[in-house]
Design an enzyme around this catalytic site. Structure first.
Site, short mmCIF file in Angstrom:
data_model
loop_
_atom_site.label_atom_id
_atom_site.label_comp_id
_atom_site.label_asym_id
_atom_site.label_seq_id
_atom_site.Cartn_x
_atom_site.Cartn_y
_atom_site.Cartn_z
N HIS A 54 0.84 -1.20 0.00
CA HIS A 54 0.00 0.00 0.00
C HIS A 54 0.87 1.25 0.00
O HIS A 54 1.79 1.37 0.81
CB HIS A 54 -0.93 0.03 1.21
CG HIS A 54 -1.86 1.21 1.21
ND1 HIS A 54 -2.97 1.27 0.39
CD2 HIS A 54 -1.83 2.39 1.89
CE1 HIS A 54 -3.59 2.42 0.59
NE2 HIS A 54 -2.91 3.12 1.48
N SER A 55 0.59 2.16 -0.92
CA SER A 55 1.29 3.44 -1.04
C SER A 55 2.79 3.18 -1.24
O SER A 55 3.17 2.57 -2.23
CB SER A 55 1.00 4.30 0.19
OG SER A 55 1.33 5.64 -0.04
N MET A 56 3.64 3.61 -0.32
CA MET A 56 5.07 3.31 -0.46
C MET A 56 5.29 1.81 -0.59
O MET A 56 6.17 1.36 -1.33
CB MET A 56 5.84 3.84 0.75
CG MET A 56 7.34 3.57 0.69
SD MET A 56 8.26 4.00 2.19
CE MET A 56 7.82 2.61 3.25
N ALA A 107 3.51 -0.31 -2.12
CA ALA A 107 3.26 -0.75 -3.50
C ALA A 107 4.52 -0.57 -4.34
O ALA A 107 4.86 -1.43 -5.17
CB ALA A 107 2.10 0.03 -4.09
N SER A 126 -1.67 -0.95 -4.13
CA SER A 126 -2.77 -0.23 -3.50
C SER A 126 -2.37 1.20 -3.17
O SER A 126 -1.30 1.44 -2.60
CB SER A 126 -3.17 -0.98 -2.21
OG SER A 126 -4.15 -0.28 -1.49
#
EC number: 3.1.2.-
Length: 256
Positions: free
Chosen positions: A94-96, A98, A122
């Protein structure tokens, strides 16, 4: 350090399920730790072992210095993960996380000639899209905290707690440095499906920027949008888990 202690250092809940036929490695967002996915293992079938990756500077590794370079993170984790990719595996970041999962999958492919069975990304635009702003980590504390507030992932009571923020800010700055210094390089698309998850109210990650992940795979691709802002994975985790279970069961299904 023994193999078991080293695995437990980097991977939470790893190699504890003898019935596992597939491992899902989860990588949290900037400033987050493995506990972000603590409950997720309860909602997957026993054939799928859910392992969270714990980076230095988080939670039980809080005394360690956070890493500030993505390539360094990827090289270390790619080495430590080797004993755990003896069965099919997938990534969720998720975010970083990803971005880390994407580059980690690339490095594992290069070193071990193996692809994940699925890459779930994500809350992060496709890696080939440059970041609009790369120097968040260099902002003065007040402005940096305001940027954190706009992401809506840190409780206001924490943002206003000077003592707590004095502990969190170095870790958060390190993570934003990881993202801000990232340089994308062209390479072959993956031979595995990619799913991009997004929040309908996440102003920083649009549907179009998620759709651009399509360029990174030769296989199936889909975008799933859920209610919520950048941290939609908390309010929509059950829907995300249901989707991932369905996709990973396809991998585990007997081939006829």
């Amino acid at each position: 350090m023994t193999f078991i202690s080293q695995v437990n250092k980097w991977f939470v809940n790893a190699n504890v399920n003898s019935a596992a036929k597939l491992r899902l490695f989860c990588i949290p967002y900037a400033g987050g730790g493995a506990s972000a996915f603590y409950e997720w293992s309860h909602f997957f079938p026993k054939e799928i072992e859910v392992c969270s990756i714990q980076l230095p500077g988080r939670e039980n590794r809080g005394a360690e210095v956070p890493l500030t370079n993505l390539q360094q993170i990827v090289e270390i984790v790619a080495e430590e993960i080797q004993p755990l990719i003896n069965i099919p595996f997938a990534f969720l970041g998720h975010s970083m996380g990803a971005l880390i999962s994407f580059e980690l999958a690339r490095t594992i492919r290069q070193k071990s000639n193996v692809n994940p069975v699925h890459l779930f990304v994500s809350g992060r635009h496709a890696p080939q899209i440059p970041c609009a702003k790369q120097d968040y980590h260099l902002l003065p504390d007040e402005q940096f905290i305001q940027e954190l507030r706009s992401l809506n992932g840190t409780p206001e009571i924490v943002l206003q707690d000077a003592e707590m923020m004095s502990i969190l800010l170095p870790r958060l700055r390190a993570d934003f440095s990881v993202c801000g210094s990232y340089q994308y390089k062209n390479d072959e698309p993956f031979e595995c499906p990619i799913t991009a998850f997004g929040g309908k109210n996440d102003n920083g990650v649009t549907y179009q920027s998620l759709e651009a992940w399509r360029e990174q795979t030769k296989r199936e691709f889909s975008v799933c949008m859920y209610p919520g802002d950048h941290f939609f994975l908390y309010e929509s985790k059950y829907e995300m888990i249901e989707f991932m279970c369905k996709q990973l069961r396809l991998v585990l299904a007997p081939k006829i």
